[in-house]
Design a protein around this motif. Structure first.
Motif, PDB file in Angstrom:
ATOM      1  N   UNK A 127       8.988  17.246  -5.077  1.00 39.68           N
ATOM      2  CA  UNK A 127       9.041  17.924  -4.110  1.00 39.68           C
ATOM      3  C   UNK A 127       7.616  17.435  -3.200  1.00 39.68           C
ATOM      4  N   UNK A 128       6.521  17.002  -3.910  1.00 40.04           N
ATOM      5  CA  UNK A 128       5.298  16.552  -3.253  1.00 40.04           C
ATOM      6  C   UNK A 128       5.652  15.286  -2.537  1.00 40.04           C
ATOM      7  N   UNK A 129       6.602  14.682  -3.195  1.00 35.07           N
ATOM      8  CA  UNK A 129       6.873  13.277  -2.443  1.00 35.07           C
ATOM      9  C   UNK A 129       7.832  13.353  -1.394  1.00 35.07           C
ATOM     10  N   UNK A 130       8.458  14.604  -1.341  1.00 37.45           N
ATOM     11  CA  UNK A 130       9.579  14.669  -0.238  1.00 37.45           C
ATOM     12  C   UNK A 130      10.665  13.871  -0.591  1.00 37.45           C
ATOM     13  N   UNK A 168       0.853  -1.161  -0.076  1.00 39.33           N
ATOM     14  CA  UNK A 168      -0.052   0.052   0.029  1.00 39.33           C
ATOM     15  C   UNK A 168       0.861   1.229   0.036  1.00 39.33           C
ATOM     16  N   UNK A 169       2.012   1.158   0.559  1.00 32.91           N
ATOM     17  CA  UNK A 169       2.880   2.384   0.926  1.00 32.91           C
ATOM     18  C   UNK A 169       3.639   2.484  -0.471  1.00 32.91           C
ATOM     19  N   UNK A 170       3.818   1.484  -1.356  1.00 32.31           N
ATOM     20  CA  UNK A 170       4.431   1.523  -2.593  1.00 32.31           C
ATOM     21  C   UNK A 170       3.636   1.875  -3.758  1.00 32.31           C
ATOM     22  N   UNK A 171       2.564   1.305  -3.713  1.00 30.96           N
ATOM     23  CA  UNK A 171       1.446   1.565  -4.560  1.00 30.96           C
ATOM     24  C   UNK A 171       0.446   2.584  -4.430  1.00 30.96           C
ATOM     25  N   UNK A 172       0.183   3.098  -3.295  1.00 31.18           N
ATOM     26  CA  UNK A 172      -0.999   3.688  -2.861  1.00 31.18           C
ATOM     27  C   UNK A 172      -0.821   5.195  -2.843  1.00 31.18           C
ATOM     28  N   UNK A 173       0.184   6.003  -3.871  1.00 28.76           N
ATOM     29  CA  UNK A 173       0.160   7.266  -3.991  1.00 28.76           C
ATOM     30  C   UNK A 173      -0.441   8.011  -4.997  1.00 28.76           C
ATOM     31  N   UNK A 174      -1.295   8.830  -4.537  1.00 28.57           N
ATOM     32  CA  UNK A 174      -2.176   9.729  -5.515  1.00 28.57           C
ATOM     33  C   UNK A 174      -1.941  11.142  -5.224  1.00 28.57           C
ATOM     34  N   UNK A 175      -1.450  11.862  -6.186  1.00 31.56           N
ATOM     35  CA  UNK A 175      -1.161  13.337  -6.283  1.00 31.56           C
ATOM     36  C   UNK A 175      -2.216  13.762  -7.078  1.00 31.56           C
ATOM     37  N   UNK A 176      -2.728  15.168  -6.821  1.00 29.43           N
ATOM     38  CA  UNK A 176      -3.849  15.979  -7.471  1.00 29.43           C
ATOM     39  C   UNK A 176      -3.386  17.335  -7.747  1.00 29.43           C
ATOM     40  N   UNK A 177      -3.622  17.760  -8.903  1.00 28.44           N
ATOM     41  CA  UNK A 177      -3.045  18.942  -9.462  1.00 28.44           C
ATOM     42  C   UNK A 177      -4.046  19.639 -10.345  1.00 28.44           C
ATOM     43  N   UNK A 178      -3.974  20.873 -10.825  1.00 28.96           N
ATOM     44  CA  UNK A 178      -5.185  21.400 -11.478  1.00 28.96           C
ATOM     45  C   UNK A 178      -4.365  22.297 -12.485  1.00 28.96           C
ATOM     46  N   UNK A 179      -4.851  22.476 -13.621  1.00 25.57           N
ATOM     47  CA  UNK A 179      -4.247  23.388 -14.774  1.00 25.57           C
ATOM     48  C   UNK A 179      -5.269  23.954 -15.424  1.00 25.57           C
ATOM     49  N   UNK A 233       8.248   3.672  -6.856  1.00 21.35           N
ATOM     50  CA  UNK A 233       6.745   3.930  -6.253  1.00 21.35           C
ATOM     51  C   UNK A 233       5.808   4.184  -7.840  1.00 21.35           C
ATOM     52  N   UNK A 234       4.768   3.577  -7.862  1.00 21.19           N
ATOM     53  CA  UNK A 234       3.701   3.786  -8.781  1.00 21.19           C
ATOM     54  C   UNK A 234       2.894   5.130  -8.237  1.00 21.19           C
ATOM     55  N   UNK A 235       2.666   6.187  -9.109  1.00 24.20           N
ATOM     56  CA  UNK A 235       2.138   7.491  -8.596  1.00 24.20           C
ATOM     57  C   UNK A 235       0.900   7.675  -9.510  1.00 24.20           C
ATOM     58  N   UNK A 236      -0.275   7.825  -8.876  1.00 19.68           N
ATOM     59  CA  UNK A 236      -1.459   8.103  -9.432  1.00 19.68           C
ATOM     60  C   UNK A 236      -1.598   9.602  -9.631  1.00 19.68           C
ATOM     61  N   UNK A 237      -1.456  10.146 -10.596  1.00 23.13           N
ATOM     62  CA  UNK A 237      -1.600  11.670 -10.873  1.00 23.13           C
ATOM     63  C   UNK A 237      -2.961  11.832 -11.473  1.00 23.13           C
ATOM     64  N   UNK A 238      -3.862  12.984 -10.837  1.00 26.19           N
ATOM     65  CA  UNK A 238      -4.941  13.144 -11.276  1.00 26.19           C
ATOM     66  C   UNK A 238      -4.913  14.759 -11.408  1.00 26.19           C
ATOM     67  N   UNK A 239      -5.113  15.082 -12.684  1.00 24.86           N
ATOM     68  CA  UNK A 239      -4.902  16.658 -13.177  1.00 24.86           C
ATOM     69  C   UNK A 239      -6.279  17.212 -13.640  1.00 24.86           C
ATOM     70  N   UNK A 240      -6.957  17.848 -12.750  1.00 21.43           N
ATOM     71  CA  UNK A 240      -8.291  18.754 -13.060  1.00 21.43           C
ATOM     72  C   UNK A 240      -8.033  19.740 -14.183  1.00 21.43           C
ATOM     73  N   UNK A 241      -8.501  19.829 -15.314  1.00 15.67           N
ATOM     74  CA  UNK A 241      -8.287  20.734 -16.338  1.00 15.67           C
ATOM     75  C   UNK A 241      -9.578  21.721 -15.978  1.00 15.67           C
ATOM     76  N   UNK A 242      -9.169  23.169 -15.887  1.00 17.00           N
ATOM     77  CA  UNK A 242     -10.440  24.039 -15.531  1.00 17.00           C
ATOM     78  C   UNK A 242     -10.380  25.017 -16.599  1.00 17.00           C
TER      79      UNK A 242
END
Length: 120
Positions: free
Chosen positions: A45-48, A19-30, A111-120
């Motif tokens: 930076x966001x993962x430290x 869960x610690x290796x696979x469970x990372x999700x970061x959210x951004x917007x553009x 790490x497998x990082x799930x990235x979600x980007x909201x397009x506004x």
């Protein structure tokens, strides 16, 4: 009862670390229609992991061809590689979200990082 405890122990040993290796999700917007090379976020930076003793590299594993998002492999900076057209990317949708899978390497820090980007 001992069998249940043993099963719970094995679950914790096998599943919790993943869960610690696979469970990372970061959210951004553009904003849509921004010019190429518009900064979206910084994964390192966001993962430290900025300034870590072992350099990390980043690679996008899955990405829609229309999402127009790229990652700098050494810095982890997400940016646009062209204008994002929200109407083409998410026709007739109230919320437009791009999903990416990004790998952080080397393998001892994978790490497998799930990235979600909201397009506004």
């Amino acid at each position: 009862m001992a069998l249940v405890r043993l099963a719970v122990l094995w679950f914790c040993v096998l599943c919790v670390p993943t869960a610690f290796v696979w469970g990372v999700e970061l959210r951004y917007s553009v904003l849509e229609e921004e010019p190429p090379n518009t900064w979206i976020g910084n994964l390192a930076r966001d993962l430290g992991v900025t300034g870590a003793s072992t350099p990390r590299t980043f690679a996008i594993l899955s990405n829609s061809s229309q999402s127009r998002v790229t990652v700098d492999e050494t810095t982890g900076v997400l940016s646009t590689d062209g204008k994002i057209d929200r109407d083409v990317l998410c026709p007739r949708m109230q919320v437009c979200e791009v999903g990416l899978e990004v790998a952080m390497l080397p393998k001892q820090f994978f790490q497998l990082i799930q990235v979600r980007i909201t397009v506004e």
